[in-house]
Design an enzyme around this catalytic site. Structure first.
Site, PDB file in Angstrom:
ATOM      1  N   TYR A  92     -42.944  32.672   3.948  1.00  0.00           N
ATOM      2  CA  TYR A  92     -42.786  33.702   4.980  1.00  0.00           C
ATOM      3  C   TYR A  92     -42.978  33.137   6.383  1.00  0.00           C
ATOM      4  CZ  TYR A  92     -43.240  38.565   6.714  1.00  0.00           C
ATOM      5  OH  TYR A  92     -43.062  39.770   7.342  1.00  0.00           O
ATOM      6  N   SER A 188     -44.929  31.347  -2.385  1.00  0.00           N
ATOM      7  CA  SER A 188     -45.125  32.552  -1.598  1.00  0.00           C
ATOM      8  C   SER A 188     -43.808  33.332  -1.523  1.00  0.00           C
ATOM      9  CB  SER A 188     -45.687  32.188  -0.222  1.00  0.00           C
ATOM     10  OG  SER A 188     -46.123  33.346   0.451  1.00  0.00           O
ATOM     11  N   GLN A 189     -43.272  33.567  -0.333  1.00  0.00           N
ATOM     12  CA  GLN A 189     -41.956  34.196  -0.239  1.00  0.00           C
ATOM     13  C   GLN A 189     -40.921  33.400  -1.029  1.00  0.00           C
ATOM     14  OE1 GLN A 189     -39.829  35.987   3.500  1.00  0.00           O
ATOM     15  NE2 GLN A 189     -39.364  33.804   3.456  1.00  0.00           N
ATOM     16  N   ASP A 275     -56.713  34.395  -3.406  1.00  0.00           N
ATOM     17  CA  ASP A 275     -55.532  34.549  -2.566  1.00  0.00           C
ATOM     18  C   ASP A 275     -55.422  35.993  -2.092  1.00  0.00           C
ATOM     19  OD1 ASP A 275     -53.058  34.579  -1.359  1.00  0.00           O
ATOM     20  OD2 ASP A 275     -51.979  33.695  -3.053  1.00  0.00           O
ATOM     21  N   HIS A 305     -54.440  31.119  -0.582  1.00  0.00           N
ATOM     22  CA  HIS A 305     -52.976  31.127  -0.656  1.00  0.00           C
ATOM     23  C   HIS A 305     -52.382  29.722  -0.711  1.00  0.00           C
ATOM     24  CE1 HIS A 305     -49.189  33.104  -0.676  1.00  0.00           C
ATOM     25  NE2 HIS A 305     -48.786  32.607   0.464  1.00  0.00           N
TER      26      HIS A 305
END
Length: 325
Positions: A92, A188-189, A275, A305
């Site tokens: 992201y 993540s994204q 996270d 994260h």
């Protein structure tokens, strides 16, 4: 960040019991059919870098609604192929950056297509692809998770997920690649996009690598973390409380757990118990949604994260190599 989600013993059994939105397949089938109808052949030109062991190409392909998307293609120099190919998606706020940022997969003997992220690249790594769509306007919280969230048709992630599927289809047609050994990967994204591409293009994808994935079990995530990006939804709904059900319905259309149910390839995921950006319950919900037993989830009890960092990279490469060999 201290432990805040379910205990690990409960996470190992955690599943999303909410059904997918009505018309989910028709929505995505129609979106992808339009993108394919408007697709043009990709454009590649070699670029010079200081990396003597890597040959790099600047790639432009067509994504959502035929809009141009940039990418890097790195491949080991002097190797004719056909090579297995990894398609990587970015976290992201980040863009494709420079070719030197992406050395792991090419160093492991793969052709490596790194998709730029439309409209992003202003937070931690530069990008080169705008989001020109007219539906990018309208009320939203700063960020991308509420951009066009008034309906699934106008939502930002409809465009981005379509780009990801088109990146897979483009990679499979590149010269010098073995399309029967195609990996989608990201964190993540990027991990959410890997799940989406694996579910929407199961006939193309041979393995899925999804690190600490975003967009999983979204309705739960927005209620248990105060961290962005999920907290963008909370801020948006504070300002627009009458839009809550419409917003959540839109988000259901991009929940990566629903895409995970359609994955047929071997898959490895990671979850980090501390996270607060992408809560671990979402990663476990996606993991359990993937059919069959040819899957694995790495758990990092002490990570946030960062989700395993290079430890996960090594494990993921070993997982993929074992299944593509």
């Amino acid at each position: 960040m201290a432990l805040f989600d379910l205990p690990l013993a409960q996470l190992r059994d955690y599943r999303l019991d909410r059904p997918e939105p009505s018309g989910f397949d028709e929505f995505w089938d129609g979106t992808l059919a339009t993108a394919r109808r408007l697709a043009l052949p990709p454009k590649l030109h070699e670029v010079r870098t200081p990396l003597s062991g890597i040959t790099t190409y600047d790639v432009t392909f067509t994504g959502y609604a035929g809009q141009p998307i940039r990418a890097w293609l790195n491949r080991p120099s002097g190797v004719a192929g056909p090579l297995p190919v990894a398609v990587e998606f970015i976290g992201y706020g980040g863009g494709r950056g420079l070719p030197i940022d992406w050395l792991i997969w090419a160093s492991a003997g793969y052709a490596h297509l790194v998709m730029d992220t439309r409209g992003q690249g202003g937070s931690w790594r530069a990008g080169d692809t705008p989001d020109p769509d007219e539906h990018g306007a309208g009320p939203s919280t700063p960020g991308f998770l509420t951009r066009g969230v008034q309906s699934p048709e106008t939502f930002y992630y409809r465009r981005l997920i379509t780009d990801a599927v088109r990146a897979v289809e483009t990679a499979a047609e590149l010269p010098g690649v073995d399309a029967s050994r195609l990996v989608v990967t990201g964190k993540s994204q990027g991990g959410a996009l890997a799940l989406a591409a694996g579910g929407l293009a199961p006939d193309r994808v041979s393995a899925v690598v999804s690190g600490v994935p975003f967009l999983c079990d979204i309705r739960r995530a927005v209620t248990i973390t105060d961290s962005n990006p999920f907290h963008e939804v909370v801020r948006f709904l504070r300002a627009n409380p009458l839009a809550a059900e419409r917003t959540l319905d839109t988000l259901d259309h991009v929940d990566a757990v629903h895409f995970a149910r359609r994955i047929t390839a071997p898959a490895i995921l990671s979850a980090a118990l501390m996270d607060d950006v992408c809560p671990p319950s979402g990663a476990f919900a996606a993991y359990h949604a993937i059919p069959g037993d040819n899957k694995h989830i790495e758990v990092y009890e002490w990570d946030g994260h960062e989700g395993g960092r290079s430890w996960f990279d090594v494990t993921a490469l070993e997982f993929v190599d074992d299944r593509l060999s």
